[in-house]
Motif scaffolding. Sequence first.
Motif, PDB file in Angstrom:
ATOM      1  N   VAL A 278      39.249  47.909  62.867  1.00  0.00           N
ATOM      2  CA  VAL A 278      40.270  47.209  63.637  1.00  0.00           C
ATOM      3  C   VAL A 278      41.170  46.447  62.673  1.00  0.00           C
ATOM      4  CG1 VAL A 278      40.708  45.454  65.399  1.00  0.00           C
ATOM      5  CG2 VAL A 278      38.771  47.035  65.648  1.00  0.00           C
ATOM      6  N   GLN A 279      42.479  46.612  62.821  1.00  0.00           N
ATOM      7  CA  GLN A 279      43.433  45.970  61.914  1.00  0.00           C
ATOM      8  C   GLN A 279      44.438  45.083  62.641  1.00  0.00           C
ATOM      9  OE1 GLN A 279      44.952  48.579  58.818  1.00  0.00           O
ATOM     10  NE2 GLN A 279      43.366  50.086  59.247  1.00  0.00           N
ATOM     11  N   GLN A 280      44.442  45.137  63.975  1.00  0.00           N
ATOM     12  CA  GLN A 280      45.335  44.315  64.790  1.00  0.00           C
ATOM     13  C   GLN A 280      44.553  43.784  65.991  1.00  0.00           C
ATOM     14  OE1 GLN A 280      48.389  43.355  64.266  1.00  0.00           O
ATOM     15  NE2 GLN A 280      49.317  44.817  62.852  1.00  0.00           N
ATOM     16  N   PRO A 281      44.950  42.637  66.548  1.00  0.00           N
ATOM     17  CA  PRO A 281      44.308  42.189  67.788  1.00  0.00           C
ATOM     18  C   PRO A 281      44.375  43.274  68.863  1.00  0.00           C
ATOM     19  CG  PRO A 281      45.726  40.456  66.907  1.00  0.00           C
ATOM     20  CD  PRO A 281      45.984  41.682  66.083  1.00  0.00           C
ATOM     21  N   GLY A 282      43.231  43.519  69.493  1.00  0.00           N
ATOM     22  CA  GLY A 282      43.185  44.557  70.521  1.00  0.00           C
ATOM     23  C   GLY A 282      43.047  45.951  69.983  1.00  0.00           C
ATOM     24  N   ALA A 283      43.031  46.129  68.684  1.00  0.00           N
ATOM     25  CA  ALA A 283      42.886  47.420  67.999  1.00  0.00           C
ATOM     26  C   ALA A 283      44.079  48.344  68.207  1.00  0.00           C
ATOM     27  CB  ALA A 283      41.591  48.130  68.402  1.00  0.00           C
ATOM     28  N   LEU A 284      44.532  48.495  69.474  1.00  0.00           N
ATOM     29  CA  LEU A 284      45.673  49.357  69.824  1.00  0.00           C
ATOM     30  C   LEU A 284      45.362  50.808  69.481  1.00  0.00           C
ATOM     31  CD1 LEU A 284      48.550  46.983  68.684  1.00  0.00           C
ATOM     32  CD2 LEU A 284      47.642  47.314  70.997  1.00  0.00           C
ATOM     33  N   LEU A 285      44.599  51.433  70.361  1.00  0.00           N
ATOM     34  CA  LEU A 285      44.053  52.768  70.147  1.00  0.00           C
ATOM     35  C   LEU A 285      45.010  53.852  70.644  1.00  0.00           C
ATOM     36  CD1 LEU A 285      41.606  54.603  69.404  1.00  0.00           C
ATOM     37  CD2 LEU A 285      40.811  54.243  71.764  1.00  0.00           C
ATOM     38  N   TYR A 286      45.267  54.838  69.784  1.00  0.00           N
ATOM     39  CA  TYR A 286      46.106  55.992  70.105  1.00  0.00           C
ATOM     40  C   TYR A 286      45.258  57.274  70.047  1.00  0.00           C
ATOM     41  CZ  TYR A 286      50.339  53.151  69.111  1.00  0.00           C
ATOM     42  OH  TYR A 286      51.337  52.213  69.108  1.00  0.00           O
ATOM     43  N   LEU A 287      45.654  58.287  70.839  1.00  0.00           N
ATOM     44  CA  LEU A 287      45.001  59.593  70.755  1.00  0.00           C
ATOM     45  C   LEU A 287      45.969  60.696  71.140  1.00  0.00           C
ATOM     46  CD1 LEU A 287      43.470  60.711  73.903  1.00  0.00           C
ATOM     47  CD2 LEU A 287      43.350  58.239  73.689  1.00  0.00           C
ATOM     48  N   GLY A 288      45.757  61.885  70.580  1.00  0.00           N
ATOM     49  CA  GLY A 288      46.621  63.023  70.900  1.00  0.00           C
ATOM     50  C   GLY A 288      46.343  64.218  70.018  1.00  0.00           C
ATOM     51  N   ASP A 289      47.277  65.189  70.046  1.00  0.00           N
ATOM     52  CA  ASP A 289      47.212  66.381  69.197  1.00  0.00           C
ATOM     53  C   ASP A 289      45.962  67.202  69.489  1.00  0.00           C
ATOM     54  OD1 ASP A 289      47.875  68.241  67.231  1.00  0.00           O
ATOM     55  OD2 ASP A 289      47.028  67.037  65.605  1.00  0.00           O
ATOM     56  N   GLY A 290      45.881  67.741  70.710  1.00  0.00           N
ATOM     57  CA  GLY A 290      44.728  68.543  71.087  1.00  0.00           C
ATOM     58  C   GLY A 290      44.716  69.903  70.419  1.00  0.00           C
ATOM     59  N   HIS A 291      43.516  70.397  70.131  1.00  0.00           N
ATOM     60  CA  HIS A 291      43.304  71.735  69.583  1.00  0.00           C
ATOM     61  C   HIS A 291      42.180  72.412  70.352  1.00  0.00           C
ATOM     62  CE1 HIS A 291      44.994  69.408  66.209  1.00  0.00           C
ATOM     63  NE2 HIS A 291      45.456  70.548  65.729  1.00  0.00           N
ATOM     64  N   ALA A 292      42.315  73.728  70.524  1.00  0.00           N
ATOM     65  CA  ALA A 292      41.213  74.505  71.078  1.00  0.00           C
ATOM     66  C   ALA A 292      40.188  74.839  70.005  1.00  0.00           C
ATOM     67  CB  ALA A 292      41.732  75.797  71.714  1.00  0.00           C
ATOM     68  N   LEU A 293      40.656  74.950  68.759  1.00  0.00           N
ATOM     69  CA  LEU A 293      39.785  75.306  67.633  1.00  0.00           C
ATOM     70  C   LEU A 293      40.555  75.083  66.346  1.00  0.00           C
ATOM     71  CD1 LEU A 293      37.029  76.597  66.770  1.00  0.00           C
ATOM     72  CD2 LEU A 293      38.216  78.797  66.770  1.00  0.00           C
ATOM     73  N   GLU A 294      39.832  74.706  65.286  1.00  0.00           N
ATOM     74  CA  GLU A 294      40.459  74.565  63.977  1.00  0.00           C
ATOM     75  C   GLU A 294      39.439  74.855  62.893  1.00  0.00           C
ATOM     76  OE1 GLU A 294      42.965  70.995  62.965  1.00  0.00           O
ATOM     77  OE2 GLU A 294      41.406  70.757  61.433  1.00  0.00           O
ATOM     78  N   GLY A 295      39.799  75.701  61.943  1.00  0.00           N
ATOM     79  CA  GLY A 295      38.971  75.898  60.772  1.00  0.00           C
ATOM     80  C   GLY A 295      39.152  74.753  59.804  1.00  0.00           C
ATOM     81  N   ASP A 296      38.257  74.626  58.836  1.00  0.00           N
ATOM     82  CA  ASP A 296      38.376  73.562  57.839  1.00  0.00           C
ATOM     83  C   ASP A 296      39.733  73.627  57.148  1.00  0.00           C
ATOM     84  OD1 ASP A 296      35.834  72.721  58.400  1.00  0.00           O
ATOM     85  OD2 ASP A 296      34.927  73.481  56.556  1.00  0.00           O
ATOM     86  N   GLY A 297      40.448  72.489  57.134  1.00  0.00           N
ATOM     87  CA  GLY A 297      41.695  72.391  56.394  1.00  0.00           C
ATOM     88  C   GLY A 297      42.951  72.699  57.171  1.00  0.00           C
ATOM     89  N   GLU A 298      42.827  73.300  58.368  1.00  0.00           N
ATOM     90  CA  GLU A 298      44.014  73.711  59.147  1.00  0.00           C
ATOM     91  C   GLU A 298      44.957  74.527  58.256  1.00  0.00           C
ATOM     92  OE1 GLU A 298      46.594  71.765  62.791  1.00  0.00           O
ATOM     93  OE2 GLU A 298      46.376  70.590  60.957  1.00  0.00           O
TER      94      GLU A 298
END
Length: 411
Positions: A278-298
């Motif tokens: 945590v680096q800010q009050p409330g943490a401020l969590l983001y999420l996104g960029d869905g993948h069905a599958l990914e090999g190592d390294g993209e």
Amino acid sequence: MATDLWGNTNQQTLNLDVQDQRVSGTLDGDPIAGSLNGTQLKFTATGTDGQVYHYDGRIDGTRMQGSSDQPDTNNRSARAAHTFSAWRVPERPDNAPQLHAFTPSDYSNTFSADRAPVLVIWPGDSVQTKTLDSGGVDENGVTRALFGNPQVGPFFVAGAEPGDTLAITLTSLQLNRDYADSLDGIVGRLKTPRVATETSALGKPVRWELDRVRGVARPQGAGGALKNFEVPVKPMLGGLAVAPGFGYPPFSTGDASDFGGNMDFNAVVQGNTVYLQVQQPGALLYLGDGHALEGDGETTQWALETSLDVVLKVELVKRQSIATPRVESSTQIMTLGQAGSSDDALRIATSGMLQWLRQSYGLDMSEATQVMGVAVQYNVVNLAGRSVGVSAKIDKSVLKGLPIVAKKAGN
């Protein structure tokens, strides 16, 4: 509370205890004393160095605005005036953990502490939401945001402060459409001169069919050697981050660092827990960029980019800071190094694993290096972004004979 320091916003946590007209409490842990007269709040915070900070604000419902008188950042014997604003975190409606169903109406292309929270949640709560693909396309094929990994959030985690660790368990990651987009070709970091020549015409879009019943993906309309090629899907989040700390600008959602970010780590899957400092009050969590599958390294620059239905649970480890993102599965502990070179990424991942072994298993540096020497595994995580990602992993079966110091981040 947000103080404008010459155009730079300093976010802090203000805790108030009001008894009649007397006010006490803390500002980022520093003691405060003051008075409340109607809607006029005046208080003084005293830093650990003895410096005093005076605040004069007017409360309007759940908001407050005012001015402050603080030591000058370059001359501690001089004073400087700054404006501030604040908002009151709502009371928790129920002590029992809640499931919040959140439908995004807009998205962020930066990891920023200045973006207003979309929702306040509490430790132990879960969030059910949807992500777009990396191009900003939703489950219905409609463009909803600018390309470049648009993110849902941020979610304000009540009680989270710098020095804590956020633990995000991915309860469910489910495909919600029947296709994903990728590319042919190979990222520049992997090209020898010959490969560069032979792949110069590549980089074209490739659509993949997602069979959600059978749980497999295959290139759409493929012929030749790939006519019968298919692979099991393993949905993952490429983006998971908290807001970077004071002094840092908003980061692009294509970037990654100690706050998480566009990690593109294929271990960020259903059932695993991701730990972020945590680096800010409330943490401020983001999420996104869905993948069905990914090999190592993209390695093709895009993996199988798609939208996802997401359920995650957020917990808080108070007063434990970690140096770099961690991931825990049922069988492994993993640390992630992200840097401009593979050498630096290796160093960061190694440092993070040494810290984990020392914090959670009570090892000294000599003992921790011995464990790593016989048990560590390294994997390339990300080659497609501006940073290189490398993970250090240790099987939990190797660690079962070690003592657990306490229930800390990653235990």
